[in-house]
Design a protein around this motif. Structure first.
Motif, PDB file in Angstrom:
ATOM      1  N   TYR A   1       0.857  -1.183   0.000  1.00  0.00           N
ATOM      2  CA  TYR A   1       0.000   0.000   0.000  1.00  0.00           C
ATOM      3  C   TYR A   1       0.896   1.236   0.000  1.00  0.00           C
ATOM      4  O   TYR A   1       1.802   1.373   0.831  1.00  0.00           O
ATOM      5  N   LEU A   2       0.639   2.143  -0.944  1.00  0.00           N
ATOM      6  CA  LEU A   2       1.578   3.234  -1.193  1.00  0.00           C
ATOM      7  C   LEU A   2       1.531   4.329  -0.133  1.00  0.00           C
ATOM      8  O   LEU A   2       2.346   5.243  -0.170  1.00  0.00           O
ATOM      9  N   ASP A   3       0.602   4.253   0.805  1.00  0.00           N
ATOM     10  CA  ASP A   3       0.577   5.249   1.882  1.00  0.00           C
ATOM     11  C   ASP A   3       1.338   4.774   3.117  1.00  0.00           C
ATOM     12  O   ASP A   3       1.301   5.413   4.172  1.00  0.00           O
ATOM     13  N   GLU A   4       2.052   3.656   3.004  1.00  0.00           N
ATOM     14  CA  GLU A   4       2.817   3.135   4.138  1.00  0.00           C
ATOM     15  C   GLU A   4       3.999   4.042   4.474  1.00  0.00           C
ATOM     16  O   GLU A   4       4.668   4.566   3.589  1.00  0.00           O
ATOM     17  N   THR A   5       4.246   4.204   5.756  1.00  0.00           N
ATOM     18  CA  THR A   5       5.463   4.879   6.189  1.00  0.00           C
ATOM     19  C   THR A   5       6.628   3.908   6.053  1.00  0.00           C
ATOM     20  O   THR A   5       6.420   2.686   5.997  1.00  0.00           O
ATOM     21  N   PRO A   6       7.875   4.406   5.981  1.00  0.00           N
ATOM     22  CA  PRO A   6       9.023   3.495   5.877  1.00  0.00           C
ATOM     23  C   PRO A   6       9.071   2.461   6.999  1.00  0.00           C
ATOM     24  O   PRO A   6       9.370   1.296   6.754  1.00  0.00           O
ATOM     25  N   PHE A   7       8.774   2.874   8.215  1.00  0.00           N
ATOM     26  CA  PHE A   7       8.807   1.937   9.339  1.00  0.00           C
ATOM     27  C   PHE A   7       7.738   0.864   9.171  1.00  0.00           C
ATOM     28  O   PHE A   7       7.988  -0.334   9.347  1.00  0.00           O
TER      29      PHE A   7
END
Length: 377
Positions: A343-349
């Motif tokens: 999902y492209l709204d994921e944060t790096p963490f």
């Protein structure tokens, strides 16, 4: 003085505003008043909707900790428990004068041999009854349906899980169209999933992250571990057409998806509802999976773009959609299907954590020989 006056007026409005957790909403009162009759039919509502309900909490308590503070905001829908076996079900009120086709259509899809057809993805009807003496001017019918869950809640974990969702909704729409029935409102909220495989103990019908008893988080499995089935719901706008009359034409009725190009361009002109169904389903995939929402499903773009063309006559019919999808599916490697749906709204963490979780989860699925395409048996 003016500022003080405004503050005083604001305070007065706040104090006079009814507390919707302590006081039932108008639509909730409808169900409360119906509870005695529902009990005679074998269905029990939650404590909040008992005729003599009073809040179980006291002043100073944290209201959200109490189950009967949970408000049902889906006015025509109410959850209930089937008394005979404790099954969680959904009650839907239908006024035939407003939606004359809904009861008939829902019953038709649940009548043999249609009901048991393996390609039938229309929500099964468990029970139906008319409320006697409800009104002099309106009949009221109650549909009893299984308790379903939003199709992407919890979110799909793998590309294979998303692909299986596409396969089932194409299959279900093809089945409806083969019966010459157009859904006419196959938008995102009208496609749901059977949660029982993933949630063997189910969940609270409003606070769905909690157990039914309102204590603790509801345990669930992934779709790969426990494959589920997807259903079309809400046949209030659906219609069956006689093929002997040629290509059907109907005046547009705007459902939940307001973006249908032919409706926007010519709202007063009759249109063939079957290409509109194709648009609806294609737009669900475009809006929820493509359009910069996820990574990994780009192979669906060409088909979805054709399904959502502005010109309805240029859209493929459902048989072509199913055939083209079968070719796409055949070309997907098992490793692609097991890959994580990003999902492209994921944060790096969050992305890193999900990659680690995915690696361990996928290893487990492989060890237990679980299919990369989680098709229910």
């Amino acid at each position: 003085m003016q500022a003080s006056g405004n503050a005083e007026a604001s305070s007065h409005r706040t104090k006079s505003r009814p507390d919707y957790r302590k006081e039932l909403l108008i639509d909730e009162k409808f169900w409360r008043d119906l509870q005695p009759y529902l009990a005679t039919k074998g269905y029990m509502l939650r404590p909040r909707y008992m005729p003599n309900w009073t809040p179980s909490w006291k002043d100073g308590d944290f209201v959200l900790d109490f189950e009967d503070s949970t408000v049902n905001l889906r006015s025509p829908i109410m959850d209930a428990t089937r008394i005979s076996d404790g099954e969680l079900v959904v009650l839907k009120r239908v006024f035939p004068s407003d939606h004359p086709q809904e009861v008939e259509m829902t019953q038709y899809f649940s009548t043999e041999p249609v009901r048991s057809h393996p390609h039938n993805h229309c929500v099964p009807l468990l029970d139906t009854f008319e409320v006697p003496d409800y009104s002099d001017s309106q009949r009221l019918e109650i549909l009893v349906l299984p308790c379903l869950r939003e199709f992407n809640d919890p979110p799909m974990k793998t590309i294979g899980e998303a692909v299986e969702f596409f396969r089932q909704i194409f299959e279900g729409l093809q089945f409806m169209h083969s019966l010459h029935i157009a859904h006419r409102d196959a938008m995102v909220l009208n496609i749901m999933m059977d949660p029982k495989p993933m949630y063997p103990n189910m969940f609270h019908p409003v606070k769905k992250f909690l157990n039914r008893n309102f204590k603790g988080k509801a345990k669930h499995y992934t779709r790969t571990a426990r494959p589920t089935k997807y259903y079309f719901i809400d046949f209030g706008l659906s219609c069956r057409y006689d093929p002997e009359n040629g290509s059907p034409r109907d005046i547009p009725i705007f459902g939940g998806d307001k973006s249908v190009p032919e409706f926007i361009a010519n709202p007063d002109q009759p249109h063939n509802p079957f290409p509109t169904d194709i648009y609806y389903v294609g737009n669900v995939i475009r809006d929820r999976f493509l359009n910069h929402k996820t990574h990994g499903l780009e192979f669906m773009s060409s088909l979805v773009n054709d399904m959502t063309q502005d010109d309805p006559e240029s859209r493929p019919e459902i048989d072509e959609v199913v055939s083209r999808f079968a070719v796409i599916l055949k070309g997907l490697h098992w490793w692609t299907l097991r890959s994580r749906l990003v999902y492209l709204d994921e944060t790096p963490f969050k992305s890193f954590r999900r990659y680690v979780e995915h690696w361990f989860r996928t290893t487990g699925h492989a060890l237990f020989f679980r299919h990369a395409l989680p098709t229910p048996s």
